[in-house]
Design a protein around this motif. Structure first.
Motif, short mmCIF file in Angstrom:
data_model
loop_
_atom_site.label_atom_id
_atom_site.label_comp_id
_atom_site.label_asym_id
_atom_site.label_seq_id
_atom_site.Cartn_x
_atom_site.Cartn_y
_atom_site.Cartn_z
N VAL A 42 0.85 -1.17 0.00
CA VAL A 42 0.00 0.00 0.00
C VAL A 42 0.90 1.24 0.00
CG1 VAL A 42 -1.78 1.22 1.26
CG2 VAL A 42 -1.70 -1.26 1.33
N PRO A 43 0.58 2.21 -0.81
CA PRO A 43 1.46 3.38 -0.93
C PRO A 43 1.82 4.02 0.42
CG PRO A 43 -0.18 3.46 -2.62
CD PRO A 43 -0.50 2.25 -1.80
N SER A 44 0.84 4.10 1.30
CA SER A 44 1.16 4.76 2.56
C SER A 44 2.21 3.97 3.34
CB SER A 44 -0.10 4.94 3.40
OG SER A 44 -0.87 3.75 3.37
N ARG A 45 2.07 2.66 3.30
CA ARG A 45 3.04 1.82 4.01
C ARG A 45 4.40 1.89 3.32
NH1 ARG A 45 2.84 -1.39 8.48
NH2 ARG A 45 4.87 -1.24 7.61
N LEU A 102 5.54 4.30 1.68
CA LEU A 102 6.12 5.60 2.02
C LEU A 102 6.78 5.54 3.39
CD1 LEU A 102 6.32 8.43 0.92
CD2 LEU A 102 4.17 8.98 2.01
N GLU A 103 6.07 4.91 4.31
CA GLU A 103 6.63 4.77 5.66
C GLU A 103 7.94 4.01 5.62
OE1 GLU A 103 4.00 2.94 8.57
OE2 GLU A 103 2.35 4.07 7.69
N ASP A 113 10.89 11.84 3.04
CA ASP A 113 9.80 12.80 3.19
C ASP A 113 9.54 13.62 1.94
OD1 ASP A 113 11.78 15.14 5.18
OD2 ASP A 113 12.09 14.18 3.25
N THR A 122 5.44 11.98 -1.89
CA THR A 122 4.07 11.97 -1.41
C THR A 122 3.47 10.60 -1.70
OG1 THR A 122 3.11 12.62 -3.52
CG2 THR A 122 3.85 14.39 -2.06
N ARG A 123 2.37 10.37 -1.05
CA ARG A 123 1.70 9.10 -1.25
C ARG A 123 1.34 8.94 -2.72
NH1 ARG A 123 -2.66 6.30 -1.60
NH2 ARG A 123 -3.72 8.14 -2.36
N HIS A 124 1.00 10.06 -3.31
CA HIS A 124 0.59 10.01 -4.71
C HIS A 124 1.73 9.58 -5.62
CE1 HIS A 124 -0.85 11.26 -8.64
NE2 HIS A 124 -2.06 11.24 -8.13
N ILE A 138 4.19 7.73 -4.84
CA ILE A 138 4.39 6.30 -4.62
C ILE A 138 3.32 5.52 -5.35
CG2 ILE A 138 4.43 4.50 -2.90
CD1 ILE A 138 6.64 6.05 -2.11
N ALA A 139 2.10 6.01 -5.24
CA ALA A 139 1.00 5.26 -5.85
C ALA A 139 1.20 5.13 -7.35
CB ALA A 139 -0.32 5.96 -5.53
#
Lengths: 93, 432
Positions: free
Chosen positions: B195-198, B200-201, B206, B209-211, B213-214
Motif C-alpha cells: 500500500v502506498p502509505s506503508r 512511504l513509511e 519525506d 508523497t503518497r501520490h 508512490i502510488a
C-alpha cells in the motif's frame, strides 16, 4: 552533448548487463550489441572494460563461473563422445 | 447591493441639497468615463469608505478594487438611467427611514420602502440591475484572481520542485537508488499487498508523497506483469523446444520441464504463491546484500546442499529431483548444481524472461540417464539468438528500465577518454 554521451554509455551499460545475465563473454557481447543494437564493438568493449574496473568482484566471479562452465561443457562433451563410442563398439560386437 | 444614499449627489436634481450627505460625490470630481454613464462616475471607494465598519454588505465583500471594477464596468444606459432616477426616490426613502441607511438594507429598504410601490419596484430593479454588473465584475475579478492564483501556484510548484516541498504533485525523479528502496519496501510488504502509505513509511523519504508512490507502484506493477508475460511466453516457447528436444524420453522430458524450470525464479509454471518469495530477487538492482551473496555463490558453484534461504521458493521441485539422482560433484551432472545454485544468484531472475529463455534444452540423451536428467536443466550456456535479440530490443525500446544486475556504472570520463584514444571522437556515433 554530454547528456547524450552519458545516456548512450548508460544504454551500452544496460545492454552489457543484459548480456551478462545471459552469461555471455565480452566478445559475444560485442558481437551481439553490434548486430542487434548497432553499437560499435570498440564502444562495447570499452564500456565493458570500464564496468569491469568498477565492479571487479563481480567480473572476477563471473569469469570464474564461465571458466568452470567451459570446463564442464568440455567434460560433458568428452563423456558424450566416450559413450557414443562405447555404444558403437557394443553394437559392432 | 446597492449603495443608494451616496448616489444622491450624482443626480442632477436639486435634491442633493436636502440630503445630509457625508459623501460629497460630484460628477466632475471624477474622471470622465462617459457623459451618460452616470453609474460609472460613481466612485465607490468613497462610497463605501465610511461604511466599512458596518455590515453594509453582508453578502458581498467588496474590495475597493472590485468596486473600482464595478464602477468602471457599465450597465446599460437604460438601467443606469432608471437606477439613477430611482436612486433619488430611494434616497428619499432611506432618508426618511433613518435606521435604514445601510446599503445592504436595500432589500429591507425595499421592503420597508412601502411608501410607494413604484419606488419599491424601482429599488428592486436597481438591486437586480446592480447585482448583475456587480456579479459580472466580481466574476471577472474572481477569474483574474484565479488566474493570478494559479500562476502563483504554478510558480510555487516550480519553486517546490526545487525545494522538494510536496504540497502539490511533484515530479519525482526515480533514481535507481530511490527505485531500489521502493522495490525493497514493496517486496517487504508483498507486491500485491503493498500500500502506498506503508511503502512511504518504509522508504522514509519525506520528499515523496503518497501520490508519487502510488503512481510509481502502478507503473511498477504493470512492468512486472509485462515481464511475467514475457517469461510466460518464453517459457512456453522454450517448453516447446524442450519437448522436441526431449523427444526420446517424453516422460523424462516432462520431468525435465519441472526441474528445468525449477531453478529459474519467478517462472510462470510455479504456483503463484511462489511469486512473492521469488519476488525478492527482483528488487535487487544492485542491492548490496544480494550482490554479496551473489559473490558467494559463484566461487562455490558446486553446492549440493539446499540453496541458501533466499532460494527457498524452489525447493519442492528441485530437491525432489535432486535426491534420486544422487548427484555427485564428479558426475557429468555437475552443471546442474552449478546451475541451480547459480540461479538464485542473479538478482534478477524474476524479471527477465530471457534468463529462462536462454536455456536451450539439450537432448536428455547426453549421457545422463533419464532419471538423472531430471534436475538437469540441460542448460546450454549460450543463449539463443532470439532471446538475446529480444532482450536487447527491450533495452533499446525502454532504456528507462532498471538494470538487471545493477552494476556500478562506469566512470564517464574514463570511458570517453578511452574512446577518444581508440579513435571514437563522439558518441553516439553516427554509424555503427
Amino acid at each position: 552533448m554530454d547528456d547524450s554521451s552519458a545516456s548512450y554509455i548508460h544504454l551500452v551499460h544496460h545492454l552489457i548487463e543484459e548480456c551478462l545475465v545471459f552469461n555471455m563473454s565480452k566478445e559475444e557481447c560485442m558481437e551481439a550489441l553490434s548486430k542487434h543494437a548497432n553499437i560499435k564493438p570498440v564502444i562495447t568493449s570499452t564500456v565493458w572494460k570500464e564496468l569491469e574496473k568498477e565492479n571487479k568482484e563481480f567480473f572476477e566471479a563471473y569469469a570464474r563461473k564461465n571458466a568452470e562452465r567451459a570446463t564442464v561443457m568440455e567434460t560433458r562433451e568428452r563423456i558424450e563422445k566416450m559413450l557414443a563410442n562405447s555404444t558403437t563398439i557394443r553394437d559392432t560386437k | 447591493m446597492l449603495a443608494v444614499s451616496p448616489l444622491r449627489n450624482t443626480s442632477k436634481d436639486e435634491n442633493q441639497g436636502e440630503m445630509a450627505s457625508t459623501f460629497a460625490i460630484d460628477t466632475h470630481e471624477f474622471p470622465d468615463f462617459s457623459d451618460t454613464n452616470l453609474l460609472d462616475s460613481i466612485d465607490f471607494d468613497d462610497l463605501f469608505a465610511g461604511i466599512n465598519d458596518s455590515d453594509v454588505l453582508p453578502d458581498l465583500e467588496m474590495d475597493p478594487e472590485i468596486l473600482a471594477e464595478f464602477s468602471a464596468g457599465g450597465g446599460d444606459q437604460e438601467s443606469e438611467m432608471k437606477a439613477s432616477a430611482s436612486v433619488e426616490k430611494v434616497e428619499e426613502n432611506n432618508f426618511k427611514k433613518e435606521e435604514e441607511d445601510r446599503v445592504s438594507s436595500c432589500g429591507s429598504g425595499a421592503a420597508s420602502a412601502s411608501a410607494s410601490g413604484s419606488n419599491f419596484s424601482k429599488e428592486e430593479e436597481i438591486v437586480s440591475k446592480r447585482e448583475e454588473p456587480v456579479s459580472a465584475s466580481l466574476k471577472t475579478l474572481a477569474k483574474d484572481g484565479d488566474k493570478g492564483r494559479s500562476k502563483s501556484s504554478t510558480q510555487t510548484k516550480n519553486n517546490n520542485n526545487n525545494n522538494n516541498q510536496g504540497k502539490r504533485k511533484m515530479k519525482v525523479d526515480w533514481t535507481p537508488e530511490l527505485h531500489r528502496r521502493f522495490v525493497q519496501a514493496v517486496e517487504q510488504l508483498g507486491v500485491d499487498k503493498a500500500v502506498p502509505s506503508r511503502i512511504l513509511e518504509l522508504m522514509g523519504i519525506d520528499c515523496l508523497t503518497r501520490h508519487n508512490i502510488a503512481s510509481h507502484l502502478q507503473k511498477y506493477r504493470s512492468h512486472r506483469k509485462h515481464l511475467l508475460a514475457r517469461e510466460a511466453e518464453a517459457a512456453s516457447w522454450s517448453h516447446r523446444r524442450q519437448m522436441y528436444g526431449g523427444a526420446t524420453v517424453p516422460s523424462g522430458g516432462k520431468r525435465d520441464m519441472n526441474p528445468w524450470i525449477a531453478p529459474t525464479m519467478g517462472f510462470p509454471p510455479m504456483t503463484p504463491p511462489m511469486h512473492p518469495p521469488h519476488f525478492r530477487p527482483l528488487h535487487v538492482w544492485g542491492h548490496p546484500s544480494m550482490d554479496q551473496s551473489l559473490m558467494h555463490m559463484w566461487p562455490k558453484p558446486v553446492a549440493h546442499s539446499p540453496p541458501p534461504s533466499w532460494a527457498q521458493p524452489r525447493p519442492p521441485h528441485w530437491h525432489h529431483q535432486q535426491v534420486p539422482n544422487g548427484l555427485t560433484p564428479g558426475t557429468p551432472c555437475l552443471p546442474q548444481p552449478l546451475v541451480t545454485t547459480r540461479f538464485p544468484a542473479p538478482p534478477v531472475p524474476g524479471i527477465p524472461s530471457h534468463h529462462h529463455a536462454m536455456y536451450k534444452v539439450e537432448p536428455p540423451g547426453i549421457g545422463v540417464p533419464t532419471g538423472q536428467s531430471g534436475p538437469h536443466p540441460l542448460i546450454d550456456f549460450h543463449p539463443s539468438i532470439e532471446s538475446i535479440d529480444a532482450a536487447i530490443g527491450d533495452v533499446l525500446s525502454k532504456p528507462w528500465q532498471p538494470l538487471p544486475l545493477g552494476l556500478k556504472p562506469p566512470s564517464l570520463d574514463s570511458v570517453m577518454g578511452e574512446l577518444q584514444r581508440q579513435g571514437v571522437p563522439k558518441i553516439p556515433p553516427s554509424c555503427a
